[in-house]
Design a protein around this motif. Sequence first.
Motif, short mmCIF file in Angstrom:
data_model
loop_
_atom_site.label_atom_id
_atom_site.label_comp_id
_atom_site.label_asym_id
_atom_site.label_seq_id
_atom_site.Cartn_x
_atom_site.Cartn_y
_atom_site.Cartn_z
N TYR A 1 -16.04 57.19 -13.59
CA TYR A 1 -17.58 56.69 -13.95
C TYR A 1 -17.17 55.11 -13.99
O TYR A 1 -16.44 54.93 -15.19
CB TYR A 1 -18.32 57.25 -14.91
CG TYR A 1 -19.79 56.56 -14.83
CD1 TYR A 1 -20.70 56.79 -13.90
CD2 TYR A 1 -20.08 55.80 -15.96
CE1 TYR A 1 -21.76 56.09 -13.96
CE2 TYR A 1 -21.16 54.92 -15.92
CZ TYR A 1 -22.36 55.29 -14.88
OH TYR A 1 -23.46 54.60 -15.02
N ALA A 2 -17.88 54.15 -13.23
CA ALA A 2 -17.77 52.72 -13.62
C ALA A 2 -18.92 52.16 -13.53
O ALA A 2 -19.91 52.60 -12.70
CB ALA A 2 -16.83 52.21 -12.62
N LYS A 3 -19.44 51.11 -14.34
CA LYS A 3 -20.44 50.38 -14.39
C LYS A 3 -20.21 49.05 -14.62
O LYS A 3 -19.50 48.37 -15.22
CB LYS A 3 -21.74 51.06 -15.44
CG LYS A 3 -22.94 50.38 -15.28
CD LYS A 3 -23.97 50.87 -16.43
CE LYS A 3 -25.18 50.14 -16.53
NZ LYS A 3 -26.24 50.86 -17.37
N SER A 4 -20.98 48.05 -13.83
CA SER A 4 -21.15 46.54 -14.05
C SER A 4 -22.40 45.92 -13.83
O SER A 4 -23.23 46.45 -13.33
CB SER A 4 -20.04 46.14 -12.98
OG SER A 4 -20.84 46.36 -11.66
N SER A 5 -22.53 44.85 -14.61
CA SER A 5 -23.87 44.35 -14.65
C SER A 5 -23.65 42.82 -14.77
O SER A 5 -22.50 42.30 -15.32
CB SER A 5 -24.83 44.94 -15.68
OG SER A 5 -24.06 44.62 -17.01
N ILE A 6 -24.72 42.13 -14.55
CA ILE A 6 -24.69 40.56 -14.52
C ILE A 6 -26.19 40.08 -14.86
O ILE A 6 -27.09 40.85 -14.56
CB ILE A 6 -24.05 39.77 -13.39
CG1 ILE A 6 -24.08 38.37 -13.99
CG2 ILE A 6 -25.31 40.26 -12.24
CD1 ILE A 6 -23.18 37.70 -12.85
N ASP A 7 -26.26 39.31 -15.85
CA ASP A 7 -27.57 38.89 -16.15
C ASP A 7 -27.61 37.02 -16.00
O ASP A 7 -27.03 36.47 -16.65
CB ASP A 7 -28.08 39.00 -17.77
CG ASP A 7 -29.34 38.54 -18.24
OD1 ASP A 7 -29.90 37.97 -17.21
OD2 ASP A 7 -29.82 39.18 -19.06
N TYR B 1 -31.14 29.69 -6.59
CA TYR B 1 -30.48 30.66 -7.55
C TYR B 1 -31.45 32.00 -7.74
O TYR B 1 -31.86 32.18 -8.70
CB TYR B 1 -29.89 30.18 -8.73
CG TYR B 1 -28.92 28.93 -8.65
CD1 TYR B 1 -28.40 28.77 -7.68
CD2 TYR B 1 -28.64 28.25 -9.95
CE1 TYR B 1 -27.47 27.47 -7.70
CE2 TYR B 1 -27.84 27.25 -10.11
CZ TYR B 1 -27.04 27.02 -8.72
OH TYR B 1 -26.32 25.89 -8.94
N ALA B 2 -31.41 32.69 -6.69
CA ALA B 2 -32.45 33.79 -6.52
C ALA B 2 -32.04 34.77 -7.17
O ALA B 2 -32.79 35.45 -8.01
CB ALA B 2 -32.64 34.23 -5.09
N LEU B 3 -30.70 35.29 -7.23
CA LEU B 3 -30.35 36.60 -8.11
C LEU B 3 -30.48 36.15 -9.56
O LEU B 3 -29.84 35.55 -10.12
CB LEU B 3 -28.86 37.09 -7.75
CG LEU B 3 -28.23 38.14 -8.52
CD1 LEU B 3 -29.12 39.41 -8.14
CD2 LEU B 3 -26.87 38.35 -8.00
N ARG B 4 -31.27 37.10 -10.42
CA ARG B 4 -31.46 37.00 -11.66
C ARG B 4 -30.52 38.03 -12.35
O ARG B 4 -30.07 37.89 -13.59
CB ARG B 4 -32.88 37.15 -11.84
CG ARG B 4 -33.76 36.19 -11.20
CD ARG B 4 -33.38 34.78 -10.95
NE ARG B 4 -33.44 33.96 -12.37
CZ ARG B 4 -32.77 32.87 -12.40
NH1 ARG B 4 -32.12 32.54 -11.50
NH2 ARG B 4 -32.89 32.20 -13.70
N THR B 5 -30.63 39.47 -12.04
CA THR B 5 -29.92 40.38 -12.72
C THR B 5 -29.34 41.28 -11.64
O THR B 5 -30.00 41.40 -10.42
CB THR B 5 -30.71 41.18 -13.55
OG1 THR B 5 -31.99 41.73 -12.78
CG2 THR B 5 -31.39 40.23 -14.73
N GLY B 6 -28.32 41.95 -11.78
CA GLY B 6 -28.10 42.99 -10.90
C GLY B 6 -26.82 44.11 -11.55
O GLY B 6 -26.27 43.71 -12.71
#
Length: 230
Positions: free
Chosen positions: A111-117, A138-143
């Motif tokens: 299992y793997a998880k990644s995130s960005i803020d 800069y539209a992407l806020r979180t992912g």
Amino acid sequence: VKKGGFSAGAAITTKGSQSPVPTGFFAGSALLDTSINNEGKPDTKSAWGLYARYEGSSGLHGYKVGAAYQRDNGSTYSSILTSTNAPAESKDAYALAAGYSYGSVGFTLGYAKSSIDNSMLPLSQTIPTATGTTTIPYALRTGSSKTLFAALDYKITPKDKVYVSYGNYKRNNSYQFNPLISGEGTVEGTQYTIGYEHALSKRTVIYANARKVANITNDCSAKMRGTTLP
């Protein structure tokens, strides 16, 4: 560090490279840049990671477990034209995996998880051009993304094995296009694989496999002041 069946390690690095595929963006009909660095300029992005694993056996039983974490200190957006802060799909990523075998049969689950803020970034950046200035959103806020993987294998000989595997990937992105309009996006897909591997040496393997990618979805929605747009 390695002792018996236990091993662990850490690494700190600076990354940076130009995209192997020429990229660019348009302001009206003018192509402003064709070499936006998707990993930043060399030696401008610090990153570090940790990992640990344990592997052991008892009779016909074998088992292993491992974990890894990486912190990538780039942002999703480089500073266009003067890219010193590299973009990234994620800032924080971790993976967990475990395996069990009995004789020639093995099972692995991961299992793997990644995130960005990016919520601390402005909504846009104004940059100079040959004819004035242009604004890059800069539209992407979180992912965030999640990956689940499972595999079952059988060793025909010490150097040959066949296997089947299953994988599922899902990513959710949140966007803010301007102070009034926001959006959500989801990508999901499933992959099934059957394959064969032959070990030529300890580090060299040749393989053949067939894959089927199914259940691919790509959904998006937008809202204005909280009201969903058609």
